[in-house]
Design a protein around this motif. Structure first.
Motif, PDB file in Angstrom:
ATOM      1  N   ALA A 139       0.839  -1.206   0.000  1.00  0.00           N
ATOM      2  CA  ALA A 139       0.000   0.000   0.000  1.00  0.00           C
ATOM      3  C   ALA A 139       0.874   1.255   0.000  1.00  0.00           C
ATOM      4  O   ALA A 139       0.540   2.257  -0.650  1.00  0.00           O
ATOM      5  CB  ALA A 139      -0.937  -0.020   1.202  1.00  0.00           C
TER       6      ALA A 139
ATOM      7  N   VAL B 169       0.878   4.288  -2.781  1.00  0.00           N
ATOM      8  CA  VAL B 169       0.814   5.719  -2.487  1.00  0.00           C
ATOM      9  C   VAL B 169       1.942   6.443  -3.233  1.00  0.00           C
ATOM     10  O   VAL B 169       1.718   7.507  -3.842  1.00  0.00           O
ATOM     11  CB  VAL B 169       0.904   5.978  -0.961  1.00  0.00           C
TER      12      VAL B 169
ATOM     13  N   VAL C  56      -4.380   7.067   3.712  1.00  0.00           N
ATOM     14  CA  VAL C  56      -4.761   5.663   3.507  1.00  0.00           C
ATOM     15  C   VAL C  56      -4.906   4.951   4.851  1.00  0.00           C
ATOM     16  O   VAL C  56      -5.900   4.255   5.102  1.00  0.00           O
ATOM     17  CB  VAL C  56      -3.722   4.946   2.615  1.00  0.00           C
TER      18      VAL C  56
ATOM     19  N   GLU D 295      -8.168   5.218   6.668  1.00  0.00           N
ATOM     20  CA  GLU D 295      -9.346   4.505   6.147  1.00  0.00           C
ATOM     21  C   GLU D 295      -9.442   3.073   6.647  1.00  0.00           C
ATOM     22  O   GLU D 295     -10.496   2.453   6.520  1.00  0.00           O
ATOM     23  CB  GLU D 295      -9.329   4.499   4.612  1.00  0.00           C
TER      24      GLU D 295
ATOM     25  N   HIS E 224      -9.136   0.560   0.637  1.00  0.00           N
ATOM     26  CA  HIS E 224      -8.780   1.675   1.524  1.00  0.00           C
ATOM     27  C   HIS E 224      -8.046   2.771   0.757  1.00  0.00           C
ATOM     28  O   HIS E 224      -8.234   3.958   1.019  1.00  0.00           O
ATOM     29  CB  HIS E 224      -7.929   1.180   2.694  1.00  0.00           C
ATOM     30  N   VAL E 225      -7.195   2.358  -0.194  1.00  0.00           N
ATOM     31  CA  VAL E 225      -6.521   3.355  -1.044  1.00  0.00           C
ATOM     32  C   VAL E 225      -7.591   4.108  -1.836  1.00  0.00           C
ATOM     33  O   VAL E 225      -7.557   5.341  -1.955  1.00  0.00           O
ATOM     34  CB  VAL E 225      -5.503   2.678  -1.992  1.00  0.00           C
TER      35      VAL E 225
ATOM     36  N   ALA F 134      -9.322   6.621   0.338  1.00  0.00           N
ATOM     37  CA  ALA F 134      -8.473   7.792   0.570  1.00  0.00           C
ATOM     38  C   ALA F 134      -8.497   8.710  -0.652  1.00  0.00           C
ATOM     39  O   ALA F 134      -8.519   9.944  -0.518  1.00  0.00           O
ATOM     40  CB  ALA F 134      -7.043   7.344   0.884  1.00  0.00           C
TER      41      ALA F 134
END
Ligand code: AMP
Ligand code: FE
Ligand code: FE
Ligand code: ZN
Length: 283
Positions: A105, A109, A124, A127, A136-137, A140
């Protein structure tokens, strides 16, 4: 008599579901699900809470996990149901998988930043309440105004083939299957279509996985109709595998993923009986 409703594939806030483990189990009780497999992505962290809730509500909660295997051209998701208590060595192994997810993750980002999108790691992390994943990404990105909804985020940014896409899973599927089986798990290939294979190619992949210890195919999902269920049941038979039922429930309102739904026609009673006789932690 086997229970009437068995759902072996579900998600909670321990990964990318929207209900806390105890809330998920309460919904299962309401929906008449008698045996529930909690199978969060690469973690068993929600299991203790779910099992405690299940004891109070009369829902048998099986300790499960959905492991991401390395599969560059699609997704290889392996459902593993563990005996109770879950071996400590296996729990330690899953903590490494959680760390892999966080690293991935963070890389996503960085890719988004390179693409000029204003987003940082804290956006991120905020979330997620458990293991981090692309949903979740996506959330965000929505919070930052860089996507309108999850579908938009997956289509343009985090879906397969998009600029920020990084496949999940570092382990070869055979290795992941072997580790789970050595700890007493029954392993089923989730949503076999996501391998992106068909015909002989799919058959060869299943043969490889079966040789590594795969025990079942997820032939009965809420999002699979009669033709696909029959094809997967036949595939399972050819390779001497069991078939498993699952909804892949994440949250209310996600089309075709209703808790307890194993599609049409769903698992046959005789197949369910055979499955329950081999399922670790089952009644
Ligand atoms: P990951 O395991 O981090 O690669 O994330 C995969 C998860 O993203 C899946 O289990 C789904 O819950 C979710 N997902 C996949 N595609 C979409 C989509 N188009 N819209 C919303 N969620 C999706
Ligand atoms: Fe998911
Ligand atoms: Fe999956
Ligand atoms: Zn799932």
């Amino acid at each position: 008599m086997p229970p009437s409703t068995v759902d072996l594939h579900s998600h909670s806030t321990a990964s990318d579901g929207r209900l806390a483990p105890a809330e998920l189990v309460a919904l299962a009780a309401t929906e008449g699900v008698e045996v529930l497999g909690l199978t969060d992505h690469d973690t068993l962290a929600g299991v203790p809470e779910a099992q405690a809730a299940g004891r109070g509500l009369g829902v048998r909660v099986i300790a499960g996990i959905e492991i991401s295997g390395r599969w560059p051209d699609g997704q290889c998701h392996l459902l593993a149901w563990l005996p109770a208590p879950v071996p400590e060595a296996f729990l330690a192994w899953t903590r490494e998988r959680s760390a892999d997810r966080e690293e991935r993750a963070r890389q996503m980002v960085a890719r988004l930043q390179e693409a000029g999108i204003a987003i940082d790691w804290e956006d991120v992390a905020r979330e997620a309440r458990g293991n981090i994943g692309r949903p979740h990404v996506a959330d965000a990105l929505i919070a930052r105004g860089a996507a309108t909804d999850r579908g938009d985020a997956f289509t343009r940014l985090v879906g397969q083939g998009c600029p920020a896409y990084i496949p999940s899973g570092k382990l070869e599927p055979e290795e992941a299957i072997g580790i789970a089986v050595r700890h007493g798990a029954l392993v089923s290939l989730a949503h076999p279509y996501s391998l992106g294979l068909d015909g002989d190619d799919l058959d060869r992949a299943i043969a490889r996985f079966a040789a590594a210890g795969l025990g079942a195919l997820e032939a009965h999902r809420g999002d699979q109709g009669p033709a696909q269920q029959a094809a997967y049941a036949a595939l399972a038979r050819r390779h001497g595998l069991l078939v498993t039922p699952g909804s892949d429930f994440h949250h209310a309102g996600r089309a075709e993923r209703t808790l307890g739904d194993d599609g049409e026609p769903g698992i046959a009673p005789a197949d369910l009986e055979r499955l329950l006789s081999r399922l670790p932690g089952a009644p």
